[in-house]
Design a protein around this motif. Structure first.
Motif, short mmCIF file in Angstrom:
data_model
loop_
_atom_site.label_atom_id
_atom_site.label_comp_id
_atom_site.label_asym_id
_atom_site.label_seq_id
_atom_site.Cartn_x
_atom_site.Cartn_y
_atom_site.Cartn_z
N THR A 69 7.24 2.38 10.41
CA THR A 69 8.70 2.49 10.43
C THR A 69 9.35 1.14 10.16
O THR A 69 10.34 1.05 9.41
CB THR A 69 9.18 3.06 11.78
N GLU A 70 8.80 0.07 10.73
CA GLU A 70 9.35 -1.26 10.47
C GLU A 70 9.21 -1.64 8.99
O GLU A 70 10.12 -2.25 8.41
CB GLU A 70 8.63 -2.30 11.34
N ILE A 71 8.08 -1.29 8.38
CA ILE A 71 7.91 -1.57 6.94
C ILE A 71 8.97 -0.81 6.14
O ILE A 71 9.60 -1.37 5.23
CB ILE A 71 6.50 -1.17 6.47
N ARG A 72 9.17 0.45 6.49
CA ARG A 72 10.12 1.26 5.73
C ARG A 72 11.57 0.83 5.99
O ARG A 72 12.41 0.95 5.09
CB ARG A 72 9.90 2.75 6.04
N ASN A 73 11.85 0.33 7.16
CA ASN A 73 13.18 -0.26 7.39
C ASN A 73 13.39 -1.45 6.47
O ASN A 73 14.49 -1.66 5.93
CB ASN A 73 13.32 -0.69 8.85
#
Length: 261
Positions: free
Chosen positions: A114-118
Motif C-alpha cells: 500500500t505504501e508503494i502504491r501511495n
C-alpha cells in the motif's frame, strides 16, 4: 545528514563504486565477489550499516542469500533515515524490501505494498508500479486467490515488457508459472518458466537468481506434466545455479531430484 554514514568526497565515491560492484556481482551470481565488495563498502562507513541505495542493495543480497536477520537490520532502519534526510525517492525501495521480507517470513506484506502504491499514485514511477504488481501477485498466490494473482501478474508483465524492465519481467514470468501450476494449467506454467529461463540466460542478461528460479519452475511444470526426464534436466540446472549463488532453497531442489531418482 542523520545516520547516513557521513562519508564524503573521495570516500563516498569509493563506497558507492564498491557497493555498485557488489550489487552487479550479486545479480551475476558471484556471491564471493559481492561479499568482498560489500565489505569494502562497509570499511568506508562510519555507521554500522549501509544506507540509501547502497543499503538496499546490501539488504537484497542478504535476503536472497537467506540471511533474514541481516536484511531485517538494514530495512528496519532504512525508511526512517530516508525520511529524516528528505530522501523520499528512496522510500518505495525500502517498502519493497519490507514486503519481500514479509513474504519470505509468511507475514502480511500488504501495508508495505500500500505504501508503494501511495507513492506511485503521486509519482507515476513505473519501476515501483511494476514491483507492486509483482508483490501483490505473490501475496495473492499465497492466500490463495488465484484470480487476483493472475490479474496482478498479467498487468505487471505487460508493463514490464512495455517499459523494458527485464529483471522484473523474469520475476513476473516465474510468478505467473507458479500461478498456472496452482490453477492447474501445467502447460502454461511450462511456457512461462521457459520464457523466464530464456530471458535470464540470454547473453545480454545473465541474471543468475532469475535463472535459478526459472529452472526450478520449469522442472516443477515438467513434473506436473508427467515428464520426469525433462524435469530432471531442469532441476539439475537449477541445482547447479542455486549451489553457485548460495541460494537458501538449494536443498529443495536436491530433494526434487531425489524424488525423481
Amino acid at each position: 545528514r542523520v545516520g547516513a554514514g557521513r562519508v564524503g568526497g573521495v570516500q563516498w565515491r569509493a563506497q558507492s563504486f564498491a557497493a555498485y560492484a557488489a550489487h552487479a556481482a550479486h545479480q551475476a551470481g558471484d556471491p564471493a565477489t559481492a561479499q568482498a565488495e560489500f565489505a569494502a563498502a562497509m570499511a568506508l562507513e562510519t555507521d554500522p550499516l549501509l544506507y540509501s541505495n547502497r543499503g538496499q542493495w546490501h539488504a537484497r543480497h542478504h535476503l536472497d542469500s537467506g540471511d533474514r536477520p541481516a536484511c531485517r537490520a538494514i530495512v528496519d532502519a532504512g525508511p526512517a533515515i530516508s525520511l529524516r534526510n528528505g530522501w523520499n525517492y528512496e522510500l518505495p525501495g525500502w517498502y519493497a524490501l519490507l514486503a519481500r521480507l514479509a513474504l519470505v517470513e509468511q507475514q502480511d506484506p500488504q501495508p508495505h505494498i500500500t505504501e508503494i502504491r501511495n507513492w506511485t499514485a503521486r509519482s507515476g514511477d513505473m519501476e515501483w508500479i511494476i514491483e507492486a504488481h509483482l508483490l501483490s501477485a505473490r501475496h495473492a498466490l499465497a492466500q490463495p486467490d488465484l484470480a487476483t494473482a493472475r490479474a496482478e501478474a498479467d498487468d505487471g508483465l505487460r508493463q514490464a515488457r512495455l517499459c523494458g524492465y527485464r529483471l522484473k519481467e523474469i520475476e513476473l514470468l516465474v510468478t505467473l508459472s507458479a500461478i498456472h501450476l496452482a490453477w492447474p494449467d501445467p502447460a502454461q506454467a511450462l511456457a512461462a518458466a521457459r520464457q523466464a529461463l530464456d530471458l535470464a540466460t540470454s547473453p545480454d542478461c545473465g541474471y543468475a537468481s532469475g535463472e535459478a528460479e526459472a529452472a526450478q519452475a520449469w522442472g516443477q511444470a515438467f513434473v506436473a506434466l508427467g515428464q520426469p526426464e525433462q524435469a530432471r534436466r531442469a532441476f539439475t540446472q537449477a541445482q547447479a545455479v542455486r549451489e553457485r549463488i548460495g541460494h537458501p532453497q538449494t536443498q529443495a531442489t536436491c530433494d526434487a531430484l531425489a524424488r525423481l531418482a
